[in-house]
Scaffold this active site. Structure first.
Site, PDB file in Angstrom:
ATOM      1  N   LYS A 144       9.281  -1.407  21.270  1.00  0.00           N
ATOM      2  CA  LYS A 144      10.465  -0.639  21.673  1.00  0.00           C
ATOM      3  C   LYS A 144      11.608  -1.588  22.010  1.00  0.00           C
ATOM      4  O   LYS A 144      12.756  -1.395  21.609  1.00  0.00           O
ATOM      5  CB  LYS A 144      10.135   0.258  22.879  1.00  0.00           C
ATOM      6  CG  LYS A 144       9.338   1.487  22.497  1.00  0.00           C
ATOM      7  CD  LYS A 144       8.801   2.254  23.688  1.00  0.00           C
ATOM      8  CE  LYS A 144       7.883   3.384  23.207  1.00  0.00           C
ATOM      9  NZ  LYS A 144       7.166   4.069  24.272  1.00  0.00           N
ATOM     10  N   GLN A 163       6.032   4.142  30.419  1.00  0.00           N
ATOM     11  CA  GLN A 163       5.012   4.091  29.365  1.00  0.00           C
ATOM     12  C   GLN A 163       3.694   4.718  29.848  1.00  0.00           C
ATOM     13  O   GLN A 163       3.196   4.367  30.918  1.00  0.00           O
ATOM     14  CB  GLN A 163       4.793   2.619  28.964  1.00  0.00           C
ATOM     15  CG  GLN A 163       3.866   2.420  27.796  1.00  0.00           C
ATOM     16  CD  GLN A 163       4.410   2.983  26.484  1.00  0.00           C
ATOM     17  OE1 GLN A 163       5.597   2.884  26.190  1.00  0.00           O
ATOM     18  NE2 GLN A 163       3.544   3.603  25.709  1.00  0.00           N
ATOM     19  N   ASP A 171      12.376  10.482  27.193  1.00  0.00           N
ATOM     20  CA  ASP A 171      11.104  10.969  26.647  1.00  0.00           C
ATOM     21  C   ASP A 171      11.082  12.503  26.617  1.00  0.00           C
ATOM     22  O   ASP A 171      10.214  13.097  25.980  1.00  0.00           O
ATOM     23  CB  ASP A 171       9.927  10.477  27.521  1.00  0.00           C
ATOM     24  CG  ASP A 171       9.206   9.277  26.894  1.00  0.00           C
ATOM     25  OD1 ASP A 171       9.390   9.060  25.675  1.00  0.00           O
ATOM     26  OD2 ASP A 171       8.475   8.587  27.622  1.00  0.00           O
TER      27      ASP A 171
END
Ligand code: NAP
Length: 276
Positions: free
Chosen positions: A48, A92, A115
């Site tokens: 990422k 994460q 997200d």
């Protein structure tokens, strides 16, 4: 037709990078919080970071010890919420057992929740309002549209009901006017149900579970599953068995996987455009 998410993601990332370079001022900033030393999570986070920097975003990794308390993690997130150089924040997954995914998701400001896991964004998604939505399903809709696959009026079946893939996928397909069914481990006659699908999206995490019995001739197969096996990465779909039955299919690797990072950058830019 092989639906190459890799190729499409590259184009998306290039277009986003161009947009960033043309817009002056502060670049978009993404903070990725990682707790512990899970090797797969570390790989995802470094991928990422690399992709973000290549596109011209500022990326900040906040690495916390496995034993960090939930309160300390929430304080870190609060300081990122207040930081005006940060437009997007993600934590994460998976988190250690002593930390609640739901509490963490709810602690990120909805306007920085790239997200799309905050209850406000989940509500907006189901209400048909604008918001930030989960990157993998957003990427899948974009890939279907880019590949000129009809969504309006077709039968879509999703196997898997997670908050990350299955449920948001269903909401996004509904927005595009598909007739949507979500299947899971309690669904009877799964092969029969899947054979009714014009678009079949599989997010089980069971290598090569979906074989020719599950596939309607000419349909579109989107394989979200990724399982690391001793023979390499495997999707949920037995590609070799179904490739001559379906009309279009995403391979693993190189299908859905690369879309997630491209649309994470896209979500961060959306947040940046709003936050500036
Ligand atoms: P998850 O939370 O583990 O959910 C799996 C789902 O599959 C559950 O809803 C489960 O049903 C269902 N399922 C399991 N066995 C089944 C069976 N025999 N018949 C019918 N349904 C069954 O998974 P996830 O987080 O959504 O991830 C799924 C897969 O996608 C994983 O391989 C993951 O690595 C991959 N993934 C890829 C990306 C990407 O490419 N960027 C992103 C996210 C996830 P129940 O709810 O009844 O248990």
């Amino acid at each position: 037709m092989i639906l190459s998410g890799r190729k499409f993601a590259k184009t998306v990332r290039r277009n986003l990078a161009e947009e960033i370079s043309k817009t002056g001022g502060r670049p978009p900033g993404l903070a990725v919080v990682i707790v512990g030393d899970n090797p797969a999570s570390q790989i995802y986070v470094s991928m990422k970071k690399k992709a973000c920097e290549k596109a011209g975003l500022i990326s900040r990794i906040v690495h916390l010890d496995e034993a960090v308390s939930e309160n300390r993690l929430l304080r870190e997130i609060e300081s990122l919420n207040q930081d005006s150089s940060i437009d997007g924040i993600l934590c994460q997954l998976p988190l250690p057992e002593h930390i609640s995914d739901e509490t963490v998701a709810s602690s990120i400001l909805p306007s920085k929740d790239v997200d799309g896991f905050h209850p406000v964004n989940v509500g907006k998604l189901w209400r048909g309002e604008e918001g930030l939505f989960p990157c993998t399903p957003v990427g899948i809709i974009a890939l279907l549209k880019h590949s000129e696959i009809r969504i309006d009026g077709v039968n879509a079946v999703i196997v898997g009901r997670s908050n990350i893939v299955g449920k948001p996928m269903a909401a996004l397909l509904l927005r595009e006017h598909a007739t949507v069914t979500i299947a899971h481990s309690h669904t009877p006659d799964l092969p029969g149900l899947c054979r009714q699908a014009d678009i079949l999206i599989t997010a089980l995490g069971k290598p090569h579970f979906i074989n020719s019995e599950y596939v309607k001739p000419g349909s579109t197969l989107i394989d979200v599953g990724i399982t690391r096996t001793s023979e390499g990465l495997r999707g949920d779909v037995d590609f070799e068995q179904v490739k001559d039955i379906c009309g279009a299919i995403t391979p693993v690797p190189g299908g859905v996987g690369p879309l997630t990072i491209a649309f994470l950058i896209s979500n961060t830019m959306k947040a940046w455009n709003r936050n500036r």
